[in-house]
Motif scaffolding. Structure first.
Motif, short mmCIF file in Angstrom:
data_model
loop_
_atom_site.label_atom_id
_atom_site.label_comp_id
_atom_site.label_asym_id
_atom_site.label_seq_id
_atom_site.Cartn_x
_atom_site.Cartn_y
_atom_site.Cartn_z
N TRP A 260 25.68 -22.82 8.57
CA TRP A 260 26.18 -24.03 7.92
C TRP A 260 27.55 -23.82 7.28
CZ3 TRP A 260 20.84 -24.32 5.14
CH2 TRP A 260 19.87 -24.77 6.03
N LEU B 4 22.08 -30.89 7.44
CA LEU B 4 23.14 -29.94 7.81
C LEU B 4 23.05 -29.55 9.29
CD1 LEU B 4 23.16 -27.70 4.63
CD2 LEU B 4 25.05 -29.11 5.44
N ASP B 5 21.84 -29.42 9.81
CA ASP B 5 21.69 -29.12 11.23
C ASP B 5 22.23 -30.26 12.09
OD1 ASP B 5 20.59 -26.61 10.93
OD2 ASP B 5 18.52 -27.30 10.98
N ARG C 145 25.92 -30.12 11.96
CA ARG C 145 26.43 -28.97 12.72
C ARG C 145 26.60 -29.31 14.20
NH1 ARG C 145 22.96 -23.60 14.20
NH2 ARG C 145 24.63 -22.34 15.10
N ALA D 96 25.25 -23.98 2.13
CA ALA D 96 26.14 -23.47 3.18
C ALA D 96 26.63 -22.07 2.87
CB ALA D 96 27.32 -24.42 3.36
#
Length: 554
Positions: free
Chosen positions: A168, A137-138, A141, A162
């Motif tokens: 997120w 997710l990072d 992003r 999230a």
């Protein structure tokens, strides 16, 4: 036993901020409160920070415990093979710009391989290890181009995460319906309830899902609330009809031509013009035919009788652009106001030709094929406008025959045909051809014109590149190396080759790994840079082969 406590002085306002500022500046530049300068200052600063931390925590009032989150949903997909999981960890640990710029050396760029790894993992249907979801997710992003593939691979647990971390939340916005579960499409009552009561994102997701499975049912659902929707919502909903667009959609789109929103009218007209059998397409054909004709009377000197001065009549296309934009034209999507610097008549004319079915022109221009039509001369400098409109029509209608005619032969002097006046248009026309033909055309272009203009064309070719295209790219890079130019001029193409060249081609590159002899007019040190670039290419191709093998392991 009675105990007494000494009163505690209230902390000064901004005490914590003062400590943070002192830590940032350093105790040699700023003395901590309550102590003097010297070697004891750092320890005194830490002690003061510890006291202030306890003071801040002790000042919290007790509160009701927060509700526990629901358990994360199950992911039914099979787990990654261990080797592929280790590879993913390495790819996620790499960060863009970690090398600090400058000379790249021979190491592969792992950040550029992550999208390809994700695409392969998604195609194989694997689920990620749960502990890697935060890093995944990072990564998504920080890179919007990575989000669709990353969120597909991350699956339902990423959406669960999230909702717990504001950093997120983009995952909820990027997922149709904000990650909400859609009802079973067979459940008519639930579908109707969500359509009438759901949030906008949920309704878009529902309409898109239904359209992909049952186009007619999606259109009928949209019709139930069409009159009461906001203009911007009508535009978004109408755009969903591109999926599965067919003749059955024509009555609904014809009604949308009378919409009070200009953008909605324009989108409805565009969709109708993509249906060659629609009534709008027929109306546009009549208007466009009135503007274009064949003139058989224009004399041209015959090549075989040039000495005698004889002339023959050569068929020539004549253009008479419309003199006004009437209400009927506006209703059918013609924009009346021309952009700045553009003549009104040519603006209207281009829109008419673009919206007319391409089958119109063979009938109108003497039964000629698209290639024969494109080769005809056009009077009064209208050729660029006419051919550019045919380009847009070929792209909109995805007509391969017209695209070939407008592209021309890749070995032609301009290599774009008379209608392709820019690389962007050539790339769009190539999109109407199948993958093999597209690769063959671009390979011919590179063989004739080199790589200086090929970058945008390579971007529309299927990955991995077909063998003829891959060989053309490598041969052109080899020619550039032998010429002694710096490889930085071809860094974009080299980067594409690292990602798109078939890994099986790595064996053909071994002869290019040595530092070449530099010709007299070569740029100093170019040979060493080329050797590095080809070494990095070979290393990357072998790494891609290993990635594919790891994801193929059951």
């Amino acid at each position: 036993m009675n105990r007494t406590f000494a009163p505690v002085a209230a902390p000064p306002t901004g005490a914590w901020e003062e400590l943070v500022t002192t830590a940032l500046l350093g105790t040699d530049r700023r003395t901590p409160p309550g102590t003097g300068a010297g070697p004891q200052a750092p320890a005194a600063l830490l002690d003061a920070a510890a006291v202030e931390t306890v003071r801040r925590r002790a000042g919290l009032r007790p509160a009701r415990a927060a509700e526990r989150p629901q358990p994360a949903p199950e992911d039914p997909r099979p787990a990654l093979p261990p080797a592929a999981a280790r590879r993913l960890a390495l790819l996620l640990a790499d960060r863009p710009g970690a090398s600090g710029g400058g000379r790249r050396g021979t190491a592969p760029d792992l950040t550029e391989l992550l999208p390809q790894w994700l695409a392969t993992a998604n195609a194989r249907g694997f689920a990620p290890p749960p502990q890697m979801l935060p890093a995944l997710l990072d990564a998504a992003r920080g890179r919007t181009d990575l989000r669709p593939a990353a969120l597909e691979f991350a699956g339902p647990r990423a959406l669960w995460l999230a909702r717990l971390n504001p950093d997120w939340r983009f995952a909820l916005r990027s997922t149709p319906g904000g990650g909400a579960a859609l009802p079973h499409l067979e459940d008519d009552d639930s579908v109707r309830q969500l359509w009438q009561e759901g949030l906008f994102a949920e309704r878009v997701a529902l309409l898109s899902a239904l359209r992909s499975r049952e186009p007619a049912a999606a259109r009928e659902l949209l019709a139930t609330t069409w009159a009461t929707e906001r203009a911007e919502d009508r535009l978004m909903f109408l755009d969903s009809l591109r999926t599965g667009l067919g003749p059955d959609d024509e009555p609904f789109l014809e009604q949308a031509l009378a919409d009070r929103s200009r953008n909605v009218r324009a989108t409805a007209a565009e969709l109708l013009s993509a249906l060659p059998g629609s009534a709008l397409a027929a109306r546009m054909a009549v208007r466009a035919e009135a503007c274009v004709a064949i003139d058989h009377t224009r004399p041209t000197r015959a090549a075989g009788v040039a000495a005698s001065g004889a002339t023959v009549a050569t068929p020539t296309i004549t253009v008479e652009a419309p003199h006004e934009c009437d209400p009927g034209m506006e209703r059918d999507g013609v924009v009346a106001k021309a952009p700045a610097g553009r003549g009104e008549r040519s603006w209207w004319f281009g829109q008419l030709v673009e919206a007319a079915p391409l089958g119109t022109w063979s009938r109108r221009l003497g039964g000629r094929t698209p290639r024969e039509i494109v080769a005809l001369p056009v009077t009064d400098d209208w050729q660029g406008e006419l051919h550019a409109a045919w380009c847009r029509a070929a792209v909109r209608q995805r007509d391969a025959e017209w695209s070939r005619a407008l592209l021309g032969e890749p070995s032609a002097p301009e290599a774009g045909g008379p209608g392709a006046v820019s690389l962007a248009e050539r790339a769009k026309l190539l999109g109407a051809l199948d993958a093999a033909e597209r690769a063959e055309w671009v390979a011919g272009f590179i063989a004739t014109h080199g790589l200086s203009e090929a970058f945008q064309l390579l971007g529309v070719c299927a990955v991995p590149w077909a063998p003829p295209l891959g060989r053309a790219v490598v041969d052109a890079l080899n020619i550039a190396r032998d010429a002694g130019s710096y490889p930085w001029s071809f860094s974009g193409v080299m980067g594409l080759a690292e990602r798109c060249l078939d890994p099986s081609e790595s064996g053909r590159l071994d002869a290019l790994l040595a530092v070449p002899d530099e010709p007299e007019n070569a740029s100093p040190g170019a040979g060493g840079y080329w050797a590095e670039a080809f070494q990095r290419l070979v290393t990357t191709l072998r790494l891609r082969a290993a990635m594919t093998e790891e994801l193929s392991t059951p």
